[in-house]
Design an enzyme around this catalytic site. Structure first.
Site, mmCIF file in Angstrom:
data_model
loop_
_atom_site.group_PDB
_atom_site.id
_atom_site.type_symbol
_atom_site.label_atom_id
_atom_site.label_comp_id
_atom_site.label_asym_id
_atom_site.label_seq_id
_atom_site.Cartn_x
_atom_site.Cartn_y
_atom_site.Cartn_z
ATOM 1 N N HIS A 37 -4.664 -9.353 14.623
ATOM 2 C CA HIS A 37 -4.914 -8.159 13.785
ATOM 3 C C HIS A 37 -5.635 -8.634 12.532
ATOM 4 O O HIS A 37 -5.234 -9.621 11.920
ATOM 5 C CB HIS A 37 -3.551 -7.539 13.465
ATOM 6 N N TYR A 46 9.806 0.685 8.723
ATOM 7 C CA TYR A 46 8.453 0.175 8.988
ATOM 8 C C TYR A 46 7.715 1.114 9.940
ATOM 9 O O TYR A 46 6.560 1.491 9.712
ATOM 10 C CB TYR A 46 8.547 -1.236 9.591
ATOM 11 N N GLU A 56 -6.064 -7.107 9.576
ATOM 12 C CA GLU A 56 -5.660 -6.695 8.230
ATOM 13 C C GLU A 56 -5.308 -7.953 7.426
ATOM 14 O O GLU A 56 -4.778 -8.933 7.957
ATOM 15 C CB GLU A 56 -4.467 -5.720 8.275
ATOM 16 N N ASP A 76 2.049 -6.525 14.034
ATOM 17 C CA ASP A 76 2.809 -5.546 13.243
ATOM 18 C C ASP A 76 3.924 -4.846 14.036
ATOM 19 O O ASP A 76 4.972 -4.489 13.462
ATOM 20 C CB ASP A 76 1.869 -4.456 12.714
ATOM 21 N N ASP A 128 -3.158 -9.047 5.386
ATOM 22 C CA ASP A 128 -1.861 -9.725 5.291
ATOM 23 C C ASP A 128 -1.723 -10.771 6.401
ATOM 24 O O ASP A 128 -0.883 -11.670 6.303
ATOM 25 C CB ASP A 128 -0.685 -8.732 5.313
ATOM 26 N N HIS A 163 -1.571 -1.783 14.612
ATOM 27 C CA HIS A 163 -1.693 -0.784 13.602
ATOM 28 C C HIS A 163 -3.140 -0.342 13.333
ATOM 29 O O HIS A 163 -3.376 0.731 12.778
ATOM 30 C CB HIS A 163 -1.042 -1.408 12.347
ATOM 31 N N HIS A 180 0.804 -1.229 0.000
ATOM 32 C CA HIS A 180 0.000 0.000 0.000
ATOM 33 C C HIS A 180 0.840 1.283 0.000
ATOM 34 O O HIS A 180 0.772 2.118 0.893
ATOM 35 C CB HIS A 180 -1.118 0.015 1.040
ATOM 36 N N HIS A 213 5.942 -9.596 10.757
ATOM 37 C CA HIS A 213 6.700 -9.372 9.517
ATOM 38 C C HIS A 213 8.193 -9.440 9.837
ATOM 39 O O HIS A 213 8.644 -8.840 10.817
ATOM 40 C CB HIS A 213 6.427 -7.983 8.926
HETATM 41 FE FE1 FEO Z 1 -1.432 -3.909 9.666
HETATM 42 FE FE2 FEO Z 1 0.844 -6.328 8.705
HETATM 43 O O1 FEO Z 1 -0.838 -5.478 8.861
#
Ligand code: FEO
Length: 388
Positions: free
Chosen positions: A78, A192, A80, A164, A82, A145, A24, A223
């Site tokens: 989370h 990040y 999101e 995250d 991913d 996040h 993104h 991540h």
């Molecule tokens: Fe906020 Fe890695 O997603």
């Protein structure tokens, strides 16, 4: 594809996105990983999943340890995609599993997927769930996040799974930060934070204070690489970034049409250099904005220059201003500069952006057409007089 044991009976079963170059708007030159963790205990627990197109990779890693149908709990730290993209697929396999998430997590998952057949257990900060030998402890990390974000802490193993937070976009064979090289991992963690967490620095500060009360010896984010033996260093770095701490450092960020704004940028560079202030020189055409943010996050002086085109600044600089306003780095000193032909409206637009960011503007310098060497030299000396 194998699972990787990070602590006894606790496995990394994530997926490596070697080809990812964009997230993104964030340029991910090193790719990324989506880290999921499998805890083998009386209640078999999977913490987080991966992007939907890497479900098979995660499944293969889980299958190298257990039959995935035996999973009892799936923690969604989370929502999101991913981390939740592969959640519907795994829930189709472990049909009796219960999803553990925050109150906002349930709300968000309901707005992403058909969850009618899923069982949920909602947790809040300080809630605990015993899964046998281990106890899971939860800390809500709202806005780090998303509003749903939370961390799972395995107390007896001193292992924090914060999703995250503390992550980095790096695809690698190595799983631990010190194996890959700490300089690289810290730089990517900084990038990040600057591009993902910075707008929520107030909430991140609160969350990190809560985390700092825990007895942690390993942080396994969702991540990139796992922090082992460097836990205090990355928490200290987060505290500094959360607080918008800056160094005696400048970043000069510009675009140019015929080279005049670049000449001004170089004169500004010389002023900082002669005052022995660390200075970064970045042409927006050659450095991606997400990499610029890695330098901008700890720069006290933000110098932005644009020529005027069509009664406004160049589209590249308009985009930069928009991005910086969104990320909202605080407590900076701004310097505005640019060459113009007749209107000079670019200068006003940069000044307006700095005012919206509540920056103190230390100087505004505009030159019609091409600055002479004599002008540039005087401009440099005048600026030096305004610097400490
Ligand atoms: Fe906020 Fe890695 O997603």
């Amino acid at each position: 594809m194998k699972a990787f044991e990070i602590k006894k009976g606790i496995y990394w079963v994530g997926a490596i996105d070697w080809d990812l170059r964009e997230f993104h708007g964030y340029q991910t030159q090193r790719g990324s990983t989506y880290n999921a963790y499998l805890i083998i205990d009386d209640k078999i627990t999977l913490v987080d999943t991966v992007k939907h197109y890497l479900f098979d990779e995660m499944l293969e890693r889980i299958k190298s340890i257990i039959d995935p149908a035996k999973i009892d709990y799936v923690v969604s730290n989370h929502s999101e995609m991913d981390h939740s993209g592969a959640l519907p697929d795994i829930m189709n396999i472990c049909k009796n599993a219960t999803v553990i998430c925050s109150p906002n997590g349930k709300d968000n998952l309901e707005k992403h997927f058909d969850v009618n057949s899923w069982k949920f257990k909602i947790v809040n900060t300080s809630d605990e769930i015993n899964i046998g030998k281990h106890t899971l402890f939860f800390v809500l990390m709202q806005m780090v996040h998303w509003p749903d974000s939370m961390a799972t802490f395995i107390k007896d193993e001193k292992l924090l799974l914060p999703n995250d937070a503390f992550g980095q976009h790096i695809a690698s064979y190595e799983r631990f930060a010190d194996e890959l090289g700490l300089d690289i991992v810290f730089e990517e963690a900084k990038k990040y934070f600057a591009n993902i967490i910075l707008p929520y620095s107030r909430q991140a500060s609160k969350a990190v204070s809560e985390i700092d009360k825990l007895d942690i010896d390993m942080i396994a984010p969702s991540h990139g690489l796992i922090w082992k033996g460097n836990v205090n260093q990355i928490i200290k770095a987060y505290k500094s970034w959360d607080a918008n701490e800056t160094k005696e450092k400048a970043i000069i960020l510009f675009d140019t049409m015929w080279g005049s704004t670049r000449k001004m940028a170089l004169a500004i560079y010389k002023a900082f250099e002669e005052k022995n202030i660390h200075v970064e020189f970045r042409n927006i055409k050659t450095t991606h904005i997400s990499d610029i943010m890695t330098h901008l996050i700890d720069s006290k002086y933000i110098c932005i220059g644009s020529p005027t085109l069509n009664n406004t600044c160049l589209p590249t600089i308009a985009s930069v201003l928009n991005y910086i306003k969104g990320l909202n780095p605080k407590n900076r000193l701004g310097l505005v500069f640019g060459s113009y032909g007749w209107g000079g409206q670019a200068i006003n637009e940069i000044e307006t952006a700095f005012k919206e960011l509540s920056y103190t503007i230390i100087d505004t310098i505009k030159v019609q057409y091409v600055p002479s060497d004599e002008y540039l030299n005087k401009m440099k000396d005048d600026l030096k007089n305004k610097l400490p």
